[in-house]
Write an enzyme that holds these catalytic residues in place. Sequence first.
Site, PDB file in Angstrom:
ATOM      1  CG  ASP A 142      -1.695   1.151   1.333  1.00 23.00           C
ATOM      2  OD1 ASP A 142      -2.865   1.109   0.893  1.00 23.00           O
ATOM      3  OD2 ASP A 142      -1.295   2.234   1.927  1.00 23.00           O
ATOM      4  CE1 TYR A 168       0.835   7.771   2.505  1.00 21.67           C
ATOM      5  CE2 TYR A 168       1.211   5.662   1.732  1.00 21.67           C
ATOM      6  CZ  TYR A 168       0.397   6.569   2.567  1.00 21.67           C
ATOM      7  OH  TYR A 168      -0.672   6.363   3.113  1.00 21.67           O
ATOM      8  CE  LYS A 222      -3.803   4.903   1.032  1.00 24.46           C
ATOM      9  NZ  LYS A 222      -2.265   4.468   0.831  1.00 24.46           N
ATOM     10  CG  HIS A 241      -4.483   9.711   0.611  1.00 25.69           C
ATOM     11  ND1 HIS A 241      -3.389   9.781   0.332  1.00 25.69           N
ATOM     12  CD2 HIS A 241      -4.618   9.261   1.769  1.00 25.69           C
ATOM     13  CE1 HIS A 241      -2.517   9.287   1.212  1.00 25.69           C
ATOM     14  NE2 HIS A 241      -3.331   8.994   2.473  1.00 25.69           N
TER      15      HIS A 241
END
Length: 274
Positions: free
Chosen positions: A44, A49, A74, A105
Amino acid sequence: MNTLLLNTNGVQIPQLGFGVWRVPDDEAATAVSAALKAGYRSIDTATLYQNEAGVGRALAGSAVPREKLFITTKLWNSDHDRVEAAFEGSLKLLGLDYLDLYLIHWPVPEQDRYVEAWRGLERLFKDGRVRAIGVSNFTVGNLERLMEETQIVPSINQIELHPNFPQAEVRAFHEANGILTEAWSPLGQGKGLLEEPALGTLAAKHGRTPAQIVLRWHIQLGNVVIPKSVTPSRIRENIDVFEFTLDPEDMAAIGALNTDTRLGPDPATFNRVG
């Protein structure tokens, strides 16, 4: 590894996956490679990120066949009006030609484009670019609006969930509507949860660690769970939760840790787009 059935096309998701939140891109390949070696098959990540490229390097170097993997990323908040371009950007960074799961998200209520964004995800799903679509950090009200105004019910909602914040009301809504619950920060972000005496008692009872006790609690609740670590021994430890069972008294003791304490942002007021 246990799998759970999503509500789209019979797609199954591993119940325990590997999260890479706050893992720097230059460390992500090593961490994901260690996870794959330990037996994880679900990874994930997210645009936010900034480590999709690192994840992609690990996937490219892995001997695990693509069809055995389950890859999630996401859509970030600034991309609600450019879903296809954002999706293509993530695919390129990951080095993939399709995704297993794509999530919105955050709903970003001030922006109020999440219904528009969901329609974009629906198009990607109908075009076969992604095997399942879902959301993250959506409230019951957000979900009800999607179900009223769009065609496809989200397959999963990834939310903050741990023994101090078990989100019973949201989980009950998910179950009533065929939506899986996925837990982020399942171990409480190292902010004291694992030092709870009750978890220490249960760890001693079962010959496990407090983290394994909490992950097993998630598994028995029916949650999908995505613990994060960059430490190989902890990565292996976190997946080793399928060979023991918590009894009803154990589950009740963990349930008693509920303090309704949220560690992350409140979806009703989180409006960051940068």
